[in-house]
Write a protein that holds these residues in place. Sequence first.
Motif, PDB file in Angstrom:
ATOM      1  N   GLN B  57      22.950  73.379  17.394  1.00  0.00           N
ATOM      2  CA  GLN B  57      22.922  74.692  16.737  1.00  0.00           C
ATOM      3  C   GLN B  57      21.517  75.283  16.765  1.00  0.00           C
ATOM      4  OE1 GLN B  57      25.487  76.685  14.995  1.00  0.00           O
ATOM      5  NE2 GLN B  57      23.754  78.046  15.320  1.00  0.00           N
ATOM      6  N   LEU B  58      20.520  74.425  16.525  1.00  0.00           N
ATOM      7  CA  LEU B  58      19.139  74.906  16.498  1.00  0.00           C
ATOM      8  C   LEU B  58      18.705  75.420  17.862  1.00  0.00           C
ATOM      9  CD1 LEU B  58      16.557  75.165  14.806  1.00  0.00           C
ATOM     10  CD2 LEU B  58      15.893  72.922  15.624  1.00  0.00           C
ATOM     11  N   GLY B  61      21.035  78.344  19.123  1.00  0.00           N
ATOM     12  CA  GLY B  61      21.073  79.507  18.246  1.00  0.00           C
ATOM     13  C   GLY B  61      19.745  80.241  18.137  1.00  0.00           C
ATOM     14  N   THR B  62      18.753  79.817  18.935  1.00  0.00           N
ATOM     15  CA  THR B  62      17.459  80.503  18.900  1.00  0.00           C
ATOM     16  C   THR B  62      17.017  80.769  20.342  1.00  0.00           C
ATOM     17  OG1 THR B  62      16.280  78.403  18.853  1.00  0.00           O
ATOM     18  CG2 THR B  62      16.738  79.414  16.733  1.00  0.00           C
ATOM     19  N   PRO B  63      16.150  81.773  20.555  1.00  0.00           N
ATOM     20  CA  PRO B  63      15.768  82.106  21.925  1.00  0.00           C
ATOM     21  C   PRO B  63      14.882  81.029  22.554  1.00  0.00           C
ATOM     22  CG  PRO B  63      15.178  83.870  20.384  1.00  0.00           C
ATOM     23  CD  PRO B  63      15.528  82.682  19.574  1.00  0.00           C
ATOM     24  N   LEU B  65      12.603  81.496  24.668  1.00  0.00           N
ATOM     25  CA  LEU B  65      11.211  81.958  24.712  1.00  0.00           C
ATOM     26  C   LEU B  65      10.441  81.494  23.480  1.00  0.00           C
ATOM     27  CD1 LEU B  65       9.032  83.605  26.091  1.00  0.00           C
ATOM     28  CD2 LEU B  65       9.932  85.641  24.981  1.00  0.00           C
ATOM     29  N   LEU B  66      11.081  81.623  22.303  1.00  0.00           N
ATOM     30  CA  LEU B  66      10.431  81.190  21.055  1.00  0.00           C
ATOM     31  C   LEU B  66      10.260  79.674  21.035  1.00  0.00           C
ATOM     32  CD1 LEU B  66       9.638  82.860  18.453  1.00  0.00           C
ATOM     33  CD2 LEU B  66      10.929  84.111  20.131  1.00  0.00           C
ATOM     34  N   GLN B  67      11.238  78.943  21.587  1.00  0.00           N
ATOM     35  CA  GLN B  67      11.111  77.482  21.645  1.00  0.00           C
ATOM     36  C   GLN B  67       9.903  77.103  22.495  1.00  0.00           C
ATOM     37  OE1 GLN B  67      14.938  76.215  23.097  1.00  0.00           O
ATOM     38  NE2 GLN B  67      15.992  77.354  21.498  1.00  0.00           N
ATOM     39  N   LEU B  70       6.756  77.702  20.552  1.00  0.00           N
ATOM     40  CA  LEU B  70       6.517  76.687  19.527  1.00  0.00           C
ATOM     41  C   LEU B  70       5.975  75.398  20.140  1.00  0.00           C
ATOM     42  CD1 LEU B  70       9.316  77.003  16.857  1.00  0.00           C
ATOM     43  CD2 LEU B  70       6.870  77.407  16.620  1.00  0.00           C
ATOM     44  N   PHE B  99      22.264  72.091  25.709  1.00  0.00           N
ATOM     45  CA  PHE B  99      23.382  72.634  26.495  1.00  0.00           C
ATOM     46  C   PHE B  99      24.109  71.525  27.249  1.00  0.00           C
ATOM     47  CE2 PHE B  99      21.059  76.444  25.551  1.00  0.00           C
ATOM     48  CZ  PHE B  99      22.059  77.392  25.416  1.00  0.00           C
TER      49      PHE B  99
END
Lengths: 223, 217
Positions: B57-58, B61-63, B65-67, B70, B99
């Motif tokens: 989910q994490l 459920g998040t882009p 690019l942001l991963q 981080l 995935f």
Amino acid sequence: MNYTFHFADVWAARQELADGAWLTVQLSAVSMVLSLTIAVFGALARTSGPKWLRMIVASYVEFIRNTPFLVQVFVIFFGLPGMGLRLDANTGALIAMVLNGSAYTIEIVRAGIEAVNHGQIEAALALGLHRLQVFFKIVLPQALRAVFAPLGSQFILLMLNSSIVSVISADELTAAAQDIQSRTFRSFETYIVTIVIYLILSISFSAVFALLNRLFFPKLERS
Amino acid sequence: MRALGPSDFLFLIEAARWTILLSLSAFIGGGIVGAFIALGRVSERKWLRWLSIGYIQLFQGTPLLLQLFLVFFGSDMLGLALGPWVAATLGLSLNAGAFLGEIWRGCIQAVPRAQSEAGQALGLHYLPIMRRVVLPQALRLAVAPTVGFLVNLVKSTSLTAIIGFVELTRAGQQLNNTTFRPFTIYMTVAVIYFLLCWPLTLASRKLERRMNVAYRR
């Protein structure tokens, strides 16, 4: 690890994050609606149009699906102005998202159309309905019901992909985060907060889709 | 502004090998993470199942690019100076693992339950049942969707351009900075990605069709 977290700077910029998140929601919602509209006609052309039209739609779908969204954004935003079409960042972002989203959506809607029982179409034609009436009144509602779940996941991916349009500085959530981190040098804190906002957005979108599914397609009574 | 010569196109084609190499290393890393996630997802222990669900989910459920941001800034903060290679591979692997884990879970669960029950009846433990009965059958099902996912992975590598990793997209940006022919350059970049991805798409489709024929009774 001797690092102290400072969320105060991020908290001070909460209005910017909220505005960014709101634009992300707007961009995503508008491109979902436009993608779905284009996809209905695209899928109609792809399944029952003349051969040349089917070829055009199929090549469009294949080309978009096999190239990265980032490169598509570059072509649209930096490439088109050279051909005399100047776009502001938010319009460019919206066009890129719609072009990208509709390619994936066409494929999904097409799969739904092909899953509709052929007897349904024959029965409708036998009742004297026009071909377009058959498509919009018989085939399309059943197709959309069948593919509602994959459509929802695709739209959530579209929303997450909208973070990529920050590279052309559209004013959405990721771009807001980049502004804040370059001003405060609190990159880790800013991105942690941003990623949590995205997580909340994607969970909210899937809740909305579940609600819409129940509203539009109530469970069929099986006899 | 200067004209584009053949050497410029060669420059882009050469940059594509970094895209290929990064895709391969992220596929290996993602495969390792994905195997744990898939096994955790079908585990008999509840906390392992919940941990895997949370992970999926994490990361789904998040882009991405942001991963990547981080991993890149987070490692910096921890004082680990990960080079762009390691940061890009790590970020992409963590994402691909979610995935692949979800794809492989589906394949494991598609193996009829009676297979593992028969294994239990024969007195086999969890590991031999998985290794000798369930996984070999799940593997056959997994090939087509895994190849399909590779297309996504190759496309995802383009995002590492934003954190400064020099691959195909970044090379396109560099070339554009000196020649300023954005339409030609980015279209060429897109065509090279297409030539990398399309064969994979076709292969995945073909494998899927073959699998459908094999499993039709």
